[in-house]
Write a protein that holds these residues in place. Structure first.
Motif, PDB file in Angstrom:
ATOM      1  N   ALA A 126      49.637  40.162  42.486  1.00 23.71           N
ATOM      2  CA  ALA A 126      48.674  39.099  42.795  1.00 23.71           C
ATOM      3  C   ALA A 126      47.715  38.880  41.629  1.00 23.71           C
ATOM      4  O   ALA A 126      47.426  37.734  41.255  1.00 23.71           O
ATOM      5  CB  ALA A 126      47.895  39.445  44.058  1.00 23.71           C
ATOM      6  N   GLN A 127      47.213  39.971  41.039  1.00 24.59           N
ATOM      7  CA  GLN A 127      46.294  39.826  39.909  1.00 24.59           C
ATOM      8  C   GLN A 127      46.997  39.249  38.689  1.00 24.59           C
ATOM      9  O   GLN A 127      46.438  38.394  37.992  1.00 24.59           O
ATOM     10  CB  GLN A 127      45.657  41.175  39.563  1.00 24.59           C
ATOM     11  CG  GLN A 127      44.585  41.597  40.559  1.00 24.59           C
ATOM     12  CD  GLN A 127      43.708  42.708  40.016  1.00 24.59           C
ATOM     13  OE1 GLN A 127      43.961  43.886  40.283  1.00 24.59           O
ATOM     14  NE2 GLN A 127      42.673  42.368  39.277  1.00 24.59           N
ATOM     15  N   HIS A 172      37.577  45.494  46.774  1.00 22.47           N
ATOM     16  CA  HIS A 172      36.714  46.202  45.832  1.00 22.47           C
ATOM     17  C   HIS A 172      36.860  45.685  44.403  1.00 22.47           C
ATOM     18  O   HIS A 172      36.473  46.371  43.449  1.00 22.47           O
ATOM     19  CB  HIS A 172      37.028  47.699  45.878  1.00 22.47           C
ATOM     20  CG  HIS A 172      36.850  48.307  47.234  1.00 22.47           C
ATOM     21  ND1 HIS A 172      35.626  48.733  47.710  1.00 22.47           N
ATOM     22  CD2 HIS A 172      37.752  48.531  48.229  1.00 22.47           C
ATOM     23  CE1 HIS A 172      35.771  49.212  48.943  1.00 22.47           C
ATOM     24  NE2 HIS A 172      37.052  49.104  49.275  1.00 22.47           N
ATOM     25  N   LEU A 173      37.415  44.472  44.256  1.00 18.24           N
ATOM     26  CA  LEU A 173      37.631  43.922  42.913  1.00 18.24           C
ATOM     27  C   LEU A 173      36.724  42.731  42.620  1.00 18.24           C
ATOM     28  O   LEU A 173      37.034  41.897  41.780  1.00 18.24           O
ATOM     29  CB  LEU A 173      39.099  43.507  42.743  1.00 18.24           C
ATOM     30  CG  LEU A 173      40.082  44.666  42.582  1.00 18.24           C
ATOM     31  CD1 LEU A 173      41.512  44.166  42.545  1.00 18.24           C
ATOM     32  CD2 LEU A 173      39.776  45.475  41.333  1.00 18.24           C
ATOM     33  N   ASP A 174      35.597  42.650  43.300  1.00 13.61           N
ATOM     34  CA  ASP A 174      34.671  41.540  43.066  1.00 13.61           C
ATOM     35  C   ASP A 174      34.070  41.573  41.663  1.00 13.61           C
ATOM     36  O   ASP A 174      33.608  40.544  41.155  1.00 13.61           O
ATOM     37  CB  ASP A 174      33.551  41.552  44.111  1.00 13.61           C
ATOM     38  CG  ASP A 174      32.833  42.887  44.163  1.00 13.61           C
ATOM     39  OD1 ASP A 174      33.503  43.904  44.434  1.00 13.61           O
ATOM     40  OD2 ASP A 174      31.612  42.927  43.927  1.00 13.61           O
ATOM     41  N   LYS A 175      34.110  42.749  41.010  1.00 11.39           N
ATOM     42  CA  LYS A 175      33.548  42.866  39.660  1.00 11.39           C
ATOM     43  C   LYS A 175      34.592  42.628  38.574  1.00 11.39           C
ATOM     44  O   LYS A 175      34.275  42.684  37.386  1.00 11.39           O
ATOM     45  CB  LYS A 175      32.909  44.243  39.479  1.00 11.39           C
ATOM     46  CG  LYS A 175      31.693  44.470  40.377  1.00 11.39           C
ATOM     47  CD  LYS A 175      31.107  45.855  40.172  1.00 11.39           C
ATOM     48  CE  LYS A 175      29.912  46.083  41.097  1.00 11.39           C
ATOM     49  NZ  LYS A 175      29.349  47.445  40.959  1.00 11.39           N
ATOM     50  N   VAL A 181      38.095  37.798  45.017  1.00 11.27           N
ATOM     51  CA  VAL A 181      38.701  38.609  46.077  1.00 11.27           C
ATOM     52  C   VAL A 181      39.428  37.707  47.070  1.00 11.27           C
ATOM     53  O   VAL A 181      40.559  37.989  47.486  1.00 11.27           O
ATOM     54  CB  VAL A 181      37.625  39.439  46.804  1.00 11.27           C
ATOM     55  CG1 VAL A 181      38.225  40.150  48.013  1.00 11.27           C
ATOM     56  CG2 VAL A 181      37.000  40.450  45.846  1.00 11.27           C
ATOM     57  N   PHE A 182      38.782  36.596  47.431  1.00 10.44           N
ATOM     58  CA  PHE A 182      39.388  35.638  48.364  1.00 10.44           C
ATOM     59  C   PHE A 182      40.701  35.105  47.796  1.00 10.44           C
ATOM     60  O   PHE A 182      41.710  35.002  48.506  1.00 10.44           O
ATOM     61  CB  PHE A 182      38.409  34.491  48.623  1.00 10.44           C
ATOM     62  CG  PHE A 182      39.015  33.330  49.368  1.00 10.44           C
ATOM     63  CD1 PHE A 182      39.247  33.399  50.730  1.00 10.44           C
ATOM     64  CD2 PHE A 182      39.372  32.166  48.692  1.00 10.44           C
ATOM     65  CE1 PHE A 182      39.824  32.326  51.412  1.00 10.44           C
ATOM     66  CE2 PHE A 182      39.943  31.101  49.370  1.00 10.44           C
ATOM     67  CZ  PHE A 182      40.167  31.179  50.731  1.00 10.44           C
ATOM     68  N   ILE A 213      46.722  34.909  47.686  1.00  8.40           N
ATOM     69  CA  ILE A 213      48.007  35.023  46.975  1.00  8.40           C
ATOM     70  C   ILE A 213      48.889  36.070  47.647  1.00  8.40           C
ATOM     71  O   ILE A 213      50.093  35.867  47.840  1.00  8.40           O
ATOM     72  CB  ILE A 213      47.776  35.372  45.487  1.00  8.40           C
ATOM     73  CG1 ILE A 213      47.115  34.189  44.766  1.00  8.40           C
ATOM     74  CG2 ILE A 213      49.093  35.723  44.808  1.00  8.40           C
ATOM     75  CD1 ILE A 213      46.673  34.501  43.358  1.00  8.40           C
ATOM     76  N   ILE A 214      48.287  37.207  48.009  1.00  8.34           N
ATOM     77  CA  ILE A 214      49.045  38.275  48.661  1.00  8.34           C
ATOM     78  C   ILE A 214      49.627  37.790  49.986  1.00  8.34           C
ATOM     79  O   ILE A 214      50.812  38.002  50.287  1.00  8.34           O
ATOM     80  CB  ILE A 214      48.151  39.517  48.884  1.00  8.34           C
ATOM     81  CG1 ILE A 214      47.804  40.171  47.543  1.00  8.34           C
ATOM     82  CG2 ILE A 214      48.864  40.540  49.783  1.00  8.34           C
ATOM     83  CD1 ILE A 214      46.773  41.282  47.644  1.00  8.34           C
ATOM     84  N   GLU A 215      48.791  37.133  50.784  1.00 13.40           N
ATOM     85  CA  GLU A 215      49.221  36.698  52.108  1.00 13.40           C
ATOM     86  C   GLU A 215      50.214  35.537  52.039  1.00 13.40           C
ATOM     87  O   GLU A 215      51.240  35.541  52.733  1.00 13.40           O
ATOM     88  CB  GLU A 215      47.999  36.297  52.943  1.00 13.40           C
ATOM     89  CG  GLU A 215      47.122  37.494  53.319  1.00 13.40           C
ATOM     90  CD  GLU A 215      45.798  37.075  53.928  1.00 13.40           C
ATOM     91  OE1 GLU A 215      45.451  35.869  53.832  1.00 13.40           O
ATOM     92  OE2 GLU A 215      45.103  37.943  54.488  1.00 13.40           O
TER      93      GLU A 215
END
Length: 389
Positions: free
Chosen positions: A255-256, A348-351, A360-361, A366-368
């Motif tokens: 996703a990332q 936990h990846l908001d940073k 994060v959203f 993307i994952i879903e």
């Protein structure tokens, strides 16, 4: 029903497309119109037989008759254009002022909404300068079909083929089917993520064993010191080392990579094998972003192969202080014998990005939308690795 006229140039174009002649496809992509002679030369250079020119030959009388009828048709078309353009113009002139008054009132009441970003289908229209030495996405899809590398079967539990690409193919965004664009990207990234996870799990197993050993050889001591240094942990702190030496779920990594590289179509992915947008401040390294602010000096890290990008990404999440919450959540899942969830860890990846919670959203979307959690249980087929360009 009139029979469609034969066109020799179109016949040549269809022949070039049928055999996927890359030289012709390159010119077509650039919007260049080639003559019949030019396409014939391209076909000859690629060892493809030139199709027979079946253009019907007209006699002199037929040619004159055809010209006469064409002239008559052109005259009729001009007369029709004048009738269609001038007559409505007279009518519209009398009503335009009244209509504009109501239109202005109507526009004033319309609420303008920001366009929704289609993140799960985000592709960049970047120019790929790598040339024909880099395989095309269509060829790679054909290769995967030949190897029977099928994502549907993998979602059902079949092991992943250990096929490793050193760089992304060109022309991913030229594939007409969006699902094929995503499919080829996942097929390339998934084995790399799984392979890196296998290496990390092997490290973790050895760390666990040595942490309980009363006697450790000099070789193992040196190996441990390297791991403490690599994961930026104080020597002897096995608990923190085990918290950091752990996997990144494929769903999260894919996703990332998809978001940061536009499913493998960004300039950084094409030119620098960079899938995750890692930054560097070294003077003679990296690629300068075109939209970087003047007061900033960072670059996007460039890698020799895409696997190096995956390795650097995992080290970043496993060591940087910004992702301590992710590591603690993962450790809790591990201790509770739960599956390590990419969807949960994404919180936990908001940073990771300047857009923070929105990032994060987007990752979760993307994952879903692409059912990437199906790959979190995937394993690599234990056969000889295939390294491909």
């Amino acid at each position: 029903m009139s029979k469609k006229k034969y066109n020799y140039l179109n016949h040549l174009i269809l022949t070039a497309k049928k055999y996927e002649v890359e030289e012709y496809l390159f010119y077509e992509e650039k919007g260049r119109k080639l003559t019949a002679k030019q396409i014939e030369l391209i076909l000859l250079r690629n060892g493809i037989a030139i199709p027979k020119d079946e253009t019907p030959r007209l006699s002199k009388e037929q040619t004159q008759r055809e010209s006469y009828f064409n002239l008559m048709r052109a005259g009729l078309m001009v007369a029709c254009v004048f009738a269609l353009v001038l007559l409505p113009g007279v009518i519209q002139k009398n009503t335009a002022l009244v209509k504009s008054t109501y239109a202005q009132k109507e526009l004033a009441s319309v609420k303008i909404e920001e366009p929704k970003e289609d993140v799960e289908n985000k592709f960049f229209e970047e120019r790929d300068t790598r040339g024909f030495n880099t395989p095309h996405a269509r060829s790679v899809l054909a290769l995967f079909n030949e190897l029977k590398y099928d994502l549907k079967e993998i979602r059902d539990g079949k092991p992943v083929k250990p096929v490793f690409f050193t760089q992304l193919p060109r022309g991913i965004n030229e594939l007409e089917n969006i699902q094929n664009r995503k499919k080829i990207f996942i097929q390339i990234v998934l084995p790399l993520v799984l392979s890196e996870n296998e290496d990390i799990l092997a490290e973790r197993k050895k760390i666990l064993f040595l942490s309980k050993s009363s006697k450790i050889s000099k070789t193992d001591k040196n190996w441990l010191e390297e791991k403490f240094k690599y994961y930026k942990v104080k020597s002897g702190d096995f608990n923190l080392l085990l918290e950091r030496a752990d996997i990144i779920p494929p769903s999260l990594a894919i996703a990332q990579a998809a978001y940061e590289s536009g499913w493998g179509t960004s300039r950084f992915a094409l030119e620098g094998n960079s899938l995750f947008g890692q930054r560097t401040w070294k003077k003679n390294a990296g690629i300068i972003p075109l939209d970087r602010d003047e007061d900033q000096s960072f670059k996007v890290t460039k890698f020799d192969i895409i696997r190096a990008s995956v390795k650097a990404y995992k080290k970043n999440l496993n060591t940087h202080k910004s992702y301590e919450g992710l590591r603690q959540e993962r450790s809790k899942m591990r201790n509770d014998n739960l599956e390590i969830s990419g969807l949960e860890l994404s919180k936990h990846l908001d940073k990771y990005s300047e857009i923070k919670d929105k990032y994060v959203f987007y990752l979760q979307k993307i994952i879903e939308q692409n059912s990437l959690t199906d790959f979190d249980k995937s394993i690599l087929l234990p056969t000889k690795k295939l390294n491909l360009a």
